[in-house]
Scaffold this motif. Structure first.
Motif, PDB file in Angstrom:
ATOM      1  N   LEU A  68       0.833  -1.057   0.256  1.00 41.73           N
ATOM      2  CA  LEU A  68      -0.167  -0.067   0.008  1.00 41.73           C
ATOM      3  C   LEU A  68       0.746   1.184  -0.133  1.00 41.73           C
ATOM      4  O   LEU A  68       0.589   2.239  -0.743  1.00 41.73           O
ATOM      5  CB  LEU A  68      -0.874   0.099   1.442  1.00 41.73           C
ATOM      6  N   SER A  71       2.322   1.693  -3.443  1.00 41.58           N
ATOM      7  CA  SER A  71       1.327   2.103  -4.328  1.00 41.58           C
ATOM      8  C   SER A  71       1.091   3.747  -4.130  1.00 41.58           C
ATOM      9  O   SER A  71       0.939   4.326  -5.389  1.00 41.58           O
ATOM     10  CB  SER A  71       0.114   1.337  -4.249  1.00 41.58           C
ATOM     11  N   TYR A  72       1.026   4.182  -3.124  1.00 42.28           N
ATOM     12  CA  TYR A  72       0.825   5.398  -2.891  1.00 42.28           C
ATOM     13  C   TYR A  72       2.001   6.432  -3.250  1.00 42.28           C
ATOM     14  O   TYR A  72       1.760   7.535  -3.639  1.00 42.28           O
ATOM     15  CB  TYR A  72       0.368   5.858  -1.258  1.00 42.28           C
ATOM     16  N   GLY A  75       1.581   6.438  -6.933  1.00 40.66           N
ATOM     17  CA  GLY A  75       0.502   7.438  -7.319  1.00 40.66           C
ATOM     18  C   GLY A  75       1.078   8.897  -7.108  1.00 40.66           C
ATOM     19  O   GLY A  75       0.714   9.588  -8.064  1.00 40.66           O
ATOM     20  N   ALA A  76       1.629   9.243  -5.881  1.00 40.00           N
ATOM     21  CA  ALA A  76       2.069  10.644  -5.878  1.00 40.00           C
ATOM     22  C   ALA A  76       2.992  11.003  -6.827  1.00 40.00           C
ATOM     23  O   ALA A  76       3.087  12.147  -7.390  1.00 40.00           O
ATOM     24  CB  ALA A  76       3.047  10.777  -4.325  1.00 40.00           C
ATOM     25  N   LEU A 109      -2.996  12.810  -1.197  1.00 43.94           N
ATOM     26  CA  LEU A 109      -1.925  11.483  -1.348  1.00 43.94           C
ATOM     27  C   LEU A 109      -0.849  11.770  -0.291  1.00 43.94           C
ATOM     28  O   LEU A 109      -0.572  10.879   0.395  1.00 43.94           O
ATOM     29  CB  LEU A 109      -1.376  11.288  -2.640  1.00 43.94           C
ATOM     30  N   GLU A 110      -0.540  12.886  -0.233  1.00 44.25           N
ATOM     31  CA  GLU A 110       0.622  13.156   1.021  1.00 44.25           C
ATOM     32  C   GLU A 110       0.191  12.733   2.381  1.00 44.25           C
ATOM     33  O   GLU A 110       0.751  12.371   3.285  1.00 44.25           O
ATOM     34  CB  GLU A 110       1.304  14.413   0.777  1.00 44.25           C
ATOM     35  N   ARG A 112      -2.469  11.040   3.227  1.00 47.82           N
ATOM     36  CA  ARG A 112      -2.481   9.414   3.372  1.00 47.82           C
ATOM     37  C   ARG A 112      -1.222   8.900   3.470  1.00 47.82           C
ATOM     38  O   ARG A 112      -1.132   7.754   4.258  1.00 47.82           O
ATOM     39  CB  ARG A 112      -3.244   8.881   2.222  1.00 47.82           C
ATOM     40  N   LEU A 113      -0.139   9.236   2.758  1.00 51.32           N
ATOM     41  CA  LEU A 113       1.105   8.609   3.000  1.00 51.32           C
ATOM     42  C   LEU A 113       1.567   8.761   4.277  1.00 51.32           C
ATOM     43  O   LEU A 113       2.042   7.889   4.914  1.00 51.32           O
ATOM     44  CB  LEU A 113       2.053   9.184   1.826  1.00 51.32           C
ATOM     45  N   ILE A 116      -0.365   6.221   6.274  1.00 48.84           N
ATOM     46  CA  ILE A 116       0.070   5.005   6.125  1.00 48.84           C
ATOM     47  C   ILE A 116       1.211   4.382   6.901  1.00 48.84           C
ATOM     48  O   ILE A 116       1.510   3.471   7.332  1.00 48.84           O
ATOM     49  CB  ILE A 116       0.337   4.724   4.615  1.00 48.84           C
TER      50      ILE A 116
END
Length: 122
Positions: A68, A71-72, A75-76, A109-110, A112-113, A116
């Motif tokens: 995960l 993947s992020y 994506g970022a 996304l940042e 969420r990173l 995570i």
């Protein structure tokens, strides 16, 4: 991971979104200086990707899983260049809107990173 870099990327992405959003508000397409801003943000994200991979190679584990997290990270890395490519094909104010949306996506996304990497997965 590296909290300061994650915050810096989020702030830079929001600044890019505001800058391109202002251009869209003025009915302007993306200009060369917008692409310089996109390149700077992308370079920061590339540095984050490399640092994240080094942390993983050292044996550190993200709280919600390696797949995960990677993947992020990927994506970022793709968010702003994809928006830049689309804005090149749309040389109207909608190109600026596309970059604005891509930069906002990167900021999310940042966040969420950060979640995570730091969470325990519970």
């Amino acid at each position: 991971m590296l909290d300061a870099l994650t915050v810096a990327i989020g702030v830079a992405a929001l600044a890019l979104a505001a800058w391109c959003g202002f251009a869209a508000w003025r009915d302007q397409p993306t200009k060369d200086w917008h692409f310089i801003g996109m390149a700077v943000v992308t370079a920061l994200v590339l540095a984050q990707l490399m640092i994240g991979l080094v942390f993983l190679a050292r044996g550190e584990e993200p709280g919600q899983g390696t797949v995960l997290f990677v993947s992020y990270l990927l994506g970022a890395l793709a968010a702003v260049p994809a928006a830049a490519l689309l804005s090149l094909t749309e040389r109207t104010k909608w190109g600026s809107v596309t970059v604005t949306a891509g930069a906002v996506v990167l900021a999310v996304l940042e966040v969420r990173l950060y979640d995570i990497w730091g969470s325990t997965g519970a």
